[in-house]
Motif scaffolding. Structure first.
Motif, mmCIF file in Angstrom:
data_model
loop_
_atom_site.group_PDB
_atom_site.id
_atom_site.type_symbol
_atom_site.label_atom_id
_atom_site.label_comp_id
_atom_site.label_asym_id
_atom_site.label_seq_id
_atom_site.Cartn_x
_atom_site.Cartn_y
_atom_site.Cartn_z
ATOM 1 N N SER A 168 -70.892 -47.587 96.375
ATOM 2 C CA SER A 168 -70.806 -47.276 97.796
ATOM 3 C C SER A 168 -71.956 -46.351 98.195
ATOM 4 C CB SER A 168 -69.470 -46.610 98.109
ATOM 5 O OG SER A 168 -69.367 -45.387 97.415
ATOM 6 N N THR A 169 -72.251 -46.351 99.467
ATOM 7 C CA THR A 169 -73.295 -45.470 99.966
ATOM 8 C C THR A 169 -72.660 -44.256 100.615
ATOM 9 O OG1 THR A 169 -73.391 -46.585 102.083
ATOM 10 C CG2 THR A 169 -74.879 -47.381 100.384
ATOM 11 N N LEU A 189 -81.400 -36.421 106.222
ATOM 12 C CA LEU A 189 -80.044 -36.786 105.829
ATOM 13 C C LEU A 189 -79.962 -38.301 105.966
ATOM 14 C CD1 LEU A 189 -77.406 -35.516 104.903
ATOM 15 C CD2 LEU A 189 -76.687 -35.439 107.278
ATOM 16 N N LEU A 190 -79.913 -39.000 104.815
ATOM 17 C CA LEU A 190 -79.987 -40.458 104.810
ATOM 18 C C LEU A 190 -78.869 -41.074 103.980
ATOM 19 C CD1 LEU A 190 -83.814 -40.777 104.080
ATOM 20 C CD2 LEU A 190 -82.687 -41.051 106.287
ATOM 21 N N PRO A 191 -78.339 -42.203 104.418
ATOM 22 C CA PRO A 191 -77.356 -42.907 103.604
ATOM 23 C C PRO A 191 -78.059 -43.604 102.443
ATOM 24 C CG PRO A 191 -77.810 -44.149 105.587
ATOM 25 C CD PRO A 191 -78.579 -42.866 105.695
ATOM 26 N N ALA A 192 -77.461 -43.515 101.268
ATOM 27 C CA ALA A 192 -78.062 -44.147 100.089
ATOM 28 C C ALA A 192 -77.005 -44.346 99.025
ATOM 29 C CB ALA A 192 -79.190 -43.287 99.544
ATOM 30 N N VAL A 215 -76.206 -44.211 94.966
ATOM 31 C CA VAL A 215 -76.666 -43.322 93.901
ATOM 32 C C VAL A 215 -77.892 -43.902 93.199
ATOM 33 C CG1 VAL A 215 -76.048 -42.279 91.687
ATOM 34 C CG2 VAL A 215 -74.390 -42.314 93.535
ATOM 35 N N SER A 216 -77.884 -45.186 92.976
ATOM 36 C CA SER A 216 -78.997 -45.825 92.264
ATOM 37 C C SER A 216 -80.299 -45.833 93.073
ATOM 38 C CB SER A 216 -78.623 -47.253 91.886
ATOM 39 O OG SER A 216 -78.373 -48.011 93.054
ATOM 40 N N ASP A 217 -80.234 -45.590 94.377
ATOM 41 C CA ASP A 217 -81.429 -45.611 95.220
ATOM 42 C C ASP A 217 -82.014 -44.233 95.507
ATOM 43 O OD1 ASP A 217 -81.354 -48.360 95.465
ATOM 44 O OD2 ASP A 217 -80.113 -48.303 97.267
ATOM 45 N N THR A 218 -81.323 -43.168 95.129
ATOM 46 C CA THR A 218 -81.777 -41.834 95.505
ATOM 47 C C THR A 218 -83.141 -41.479 94.915
ATOM 48 O OG1 THR A 218 -80.486 -40.846 93.717
ATOM 49 C CG2 THR A 218 -79.461 -40.910 95.895
ATOM 50 N N THR A 219 -83.399 -41.849 93.688
ATOM 51 C CA THR A 219 -84.692 -41.534 93.076
ATOM 52 C C THR A 219 -85.823 -42.268 93.775
ATOM 53 O OG1 THR A 219 -83.634 -41.146 90.953
ATOM 54 C CG2 THR A 219 -86.003 -41.538 90.923
#
Length: 97
Positions: free
Chosen positions: A22-23, A67-70, A72-76
């Protein structure tokens, strides 16, 4: 005679994927600096139409962040992209929950 039927090829069709991930909103900090620099940078980035935010806990050190929706796998990946574009030399970009 021109055939006006809608033709869809597999390359044009939307592909849907399901994911259990989930984001949620993450704070992507692009710079931590003193008050004067932070306020100047904040105004400049806002002037470009960016949704940048500013916060401080002690009135000495200020954080500029998105402040952005993401997922967990996309944060890096997102952090690295923001770092390359918005973080000045000598500062580090990081993600907060």
């Amino acid at each position: 005679i021109i055939n006006k039927e809608k033709i869809e090829s597999p390359a044009i069709q939307k592909q849907t994927t399901t994911t259990n991930e989930s984001t949620r909103n993450y704070k992507f900090v692009i710079e931590t600096s003193a008050k004067e620099r932070a306020l100047n940078r904040f105004q400049r980035l806002r002037g470009f139409g960016l949704d940048i935010q500013l916060e401080t806990k002690d009135s000495i050190s200020f954080k500029l962040f998105f402040l952005l929706p993401a997922a967990v796998s996309d944060t890096t990946r997102i952090r690295d992209s923001l770092y390359g574009i918005y973080t000045p030399p000598g500062n580090s970009a990081y993600v907060e929950n």
